[in-house]
Design an enzyme around this catalytic site. Structure first.
Site, short mmCIF file in Angstrom:
data_model
loop_
_atom_site.label_atom_id
_atom_site.label_comp_id
_atom_site.label_asym_id
_atom_site.label_seq_id
_atom_site.Cartn_x
_atom_site.Cartn_y
_atom_site.Cartn_z
N CYS A 49 -40.03 38.76 6.99
CA CYS A 49 -41.30 39.14 7.62
C CYS A 49 -42.11 40.15 6.82
O CYS A 49 -43.17 40.60 7.26
CB CYS A 49 -41.03 39.68 9.03
SG CYS A 49 -40.28 38.43 10.10
N LYS A 85 -39.03 43.15 20.07
CA LYS A 85 -38.71 41.81 19.61
C LYS A 85 -37.27 41.83 19.11
O LYS A 85 -36.93 42.56 18.18
CB LYS A 85 -39.66 41.40 18.49
CG LYS A 85 -39.38 39.99 17.97
CD LYS A 85 -40.40 39.59 16.92
CE LYS A 85 -40.12 38.20 16.38
NZ LYS A 85 -41.07 37.83 15.34
N ARG A 118 -38.25 28.14 14.27
CA ARG A 118 -38.13 28.19 12.81
C ARG A 118 -38.27 26.81 12.19
O ARG A 118 -38.71 26.67 11.06
CB ARG A 118 -36.82 28.88 12.42
CG ARG A 118 -36.94 30.35 12.76
CD ARG A 118 -35.70 31.14 12.51
NE ARG A 118 -35.93 32.50 13.01
CZ ARG A 118 -35.03 33.45 13.05
NH1 ARG A 118 -33.82 33.20 12.59
NH2 ARG A 118 -35.32 34.64 13.51
N LYS A 171 -39.85 40.05 23.68
CA LYS A 171 -39.54 38.72 23.17
C LYS A 171 -38.09 38.67 22.75
O LYS A 171 -37.68 39.56 22.01
CB LYS A 171 -40.46 38.41 21.98
CG LYS A 171 -40.21 37.05 21.34
CD LYS A 171 -41.12 36.84 20.13
CE LYS A 171 -40.85 35.45 19.55
NZ LYS A 171 -41.66 35.15 18.37
N TYR A 200 -44.44 27.65 25.60
CA TYR A 200 -44.70 26.26 25.21
C TYR A 200 -44.87 25.37 26.43
O TYR A 200 -45.30 24.24 26.31
CB TYR A 200 -43.55 25.76 24.31
CG TYR A 200 -43.38 26.65 23.11
CD1 TYR A 200 -44.19 26.48 21.99
CD2 TYR A 200 -42.48 27.70 23.12
CE1 TYR A 200 -44.09 27.34 20.91
CE2 TYR A 200 -42.37 28.57 22.03
CZ TYR A 200 -43.18 28.38 20.94
OH TYR A 200 -43.09 29.23 19.87
ZN ZN Z 1 -42.01 37.21 11.02
#
Ligand code: ZN
Length: 327
Positions: free
Chosen positions: A130, A195, A205, A248, A313
């Protein structure tokens, strides 16, 4: 007062009584649908582990956004698939990268739909982490200016909300200053504050092609065992200027959502992640549970735990159901 004077079943007797005494509401406007946007035209590449979800070229994403706006969803959050990946994740902060392109098109097509832009480098780096690397560690402080550049590029292209998901220390403050300096003082920041390093991101992913090529993300994402630490993360992000905070994933962390809401009383978002979505679909496909009911119950539980907004989703398939009478 106890039985027989008190009978809690009285208010459960009919659909109308149940509707009247229902404590938690769930509406399409609470839901934000994630979209995976890629280069090209007429591209709609289904994600095998996430039924109904696909990588979409900008024209297809525009059609999807129009349908979502019609269904009354609260917004969409965009994730980008770049043309090429490199160690610094350059396309993440390229003004003509996939996300700014998509934002401009969606803003034109659906001006009233809230556009959230996820800010991170992992979809754009060839190593899949990230931030940029120093050896095999993610370099926090050298990553920050790149995240800020991405945030400014997205706001300029039409993002209504900037949502940093990288979990670098200090990124909310750096992004806030950069947005202010760029004349975007009115653009809110939704911080992915708590997170967790979670197994439930698996299908994402695949969808975002962002799996780390080595190691894992436990050096920057949170340990699933911690919730006091989540409160510290939230406190820091609020101090740095976050307008809304996020937890999350959602389902394995309902207690964290509740603690954040109780402690801070600020707008809270929760991300009902890909694995949570995939589990329900997989079981429903096998006939092991009623997928629609399980989805509704899941989303209601997240709202009940204290989330104001749910990134999910399920938004696309559940929004039309929410208009219907519920038993
Ligand atoms: Zn990331």
């Amino acid at each position: 007062m106890t039985y027989p004077k008190t009978r809690l079943r009285r208010l459960r007797a009919t659909p109308a009584l149940r509707a009247l005494s229902r404590e938690t509401s769930l509406s399409a406007a609470d839901l934000v649908q994630p979209l995976f946007v890629c280069h090209g035209e007429n591209v709609r590449r289904p994600v095998a582990s996430m039924p109904g979800q696909a990588q979409l070229s900008v024209d297809e994403a525009t059609r999807e956004a129009e349908a979502l706006a019609k269904a009354g969803v609260g917004g969409v959050i965009l994730f980008g698939l770049p043309a090429t990946k490199d160690p610094e994740g350059r396309e993440a902060y390229d003004e003509n990268g996939i996300i700014p392109k998509a934002l401009r098109a969606l803003k034109r097509a659906t001006p009233d739909l809230l556009l959230w832009a996820d800010v991170c480098l992992c979809e754009y780096t060839d190593h899949g982490h990230c931030g940029i690397l120093n050896g095999d560690r993610v370099d926090n402080d050298r990553t920050l200016p790149l995240l800020a550049r991405a945030a400014v590029a997205y706001a300029a292209a039409g993002a209504d909300m900037i949502a940093p998901s990288d979990m670098m220390d200090g990124r909310v403050g750096v992004i806030r200053r950069a947005l202010d300096d760029a004349g975007q003082a009115e653009t809110p920041i939704v911080a992915y504050s708590a997170k967790y390093a979670s197994a439930f991101y698996g299908p994402f992913r695949e969808a975002a092609e962002s799996a780390p090529k080595f190691g894992n993300r436990r050096g920057y994402q949170m340990d699933p065992a911690n919730s006091d630490e989540a409160l510290r993360e939230v406190a820091l992000d609020l101090e740095e200027g976050a307008d809304m905070v996020m937890v999350k994933p959602a389902l394995p962390y309902l207690d964290v959502i509740r603690r954040v809401k109780d402690r801070f009383g600020v707008p809270v978002a929760a991300y009902n992640v890909s694995g949570e979505f995939a589990m329900i679909h997989a079981a429903a496909r096998n006939g092991w549970l009623d997928g629609e009911r399980a989805a509704l119950e899941t989303l209601t539980s997240i709202r009940r735990a204290g989330a104001d907004v749910i990134l999910t989703y399920f938004a696309k398939e559940i929004a039309p159901v929410l208009g219907r009478e519920r038993e």
